[in-house]
Design an enzyme around this catalytic site. Sequence first.
Site, PDB file in Angstrom:
ATOM      1  N   ARG A 189       0.826  -1.216   0.000  1.00 59.13           N
ATOM      2  CA  ARG A 189       0.000   0.000   0.000  1.00 59.13           C
ATOM      3  C   ARG A 189       0.852   1.255   0.000  1.00 59.13           C
ATOM      4  NH1 ARG A 189      -3.287   0.035   5.031  1.00 59.13           N
ATOM      5  NH2 ARG A 189      -1.392  -0.957   5.754  1.00 59.13           N
ATOM      6  N   ASN A 221      -6.059  -2.300   2.123  1.00 57.81           N
ATOM      7  CA  ASN A 221      -6.078  -3.752   2.230  1.00 57.81           C
ATOM      8  C   ASN A 221      -7.526  -4.212   2.261  1.00 57.81           C
ATOM      9  OD1 ASN A 221      -3.310  -4.127   2.338  1.00 57.81           O
ATOM     10  ND2 ASN A 221      -3.227  -4.142   4.566  1.00 57.81           N
TER      11      ASN A 221
END
Length: 93
Positions: free
Chosen positions: A18, A36
């Site tokens: 990320r 996520n």
Amino acid sequence: MAGSRLLIEGLVQGVGYRYAFSERAAALGLAGWVRNRANGAVEASVHGPEAAVQAIIEWAHQGPRAARVSRVTVVGEDEPPPAAQQFEIRPTA
């Protein structure tokens, strides 16, 4: 301007995916978000110049060094632009 929603699968959580995605997207001038998913995938929404959107999609197939990407799926095209003109990391969904 173009927009896409991506679903990235494989070993993509716990490896800095990320954060690396967010940095790359910001460097490309994209707005949107990355987060996520509870199922172990990473989801992202990107919006910006078409060439930049294509570049982040290509990058998503590799990700950061520790990631092992098995699949990148464009699950939505023509994503509407986000309210904020920056890129953010969102909580797990």
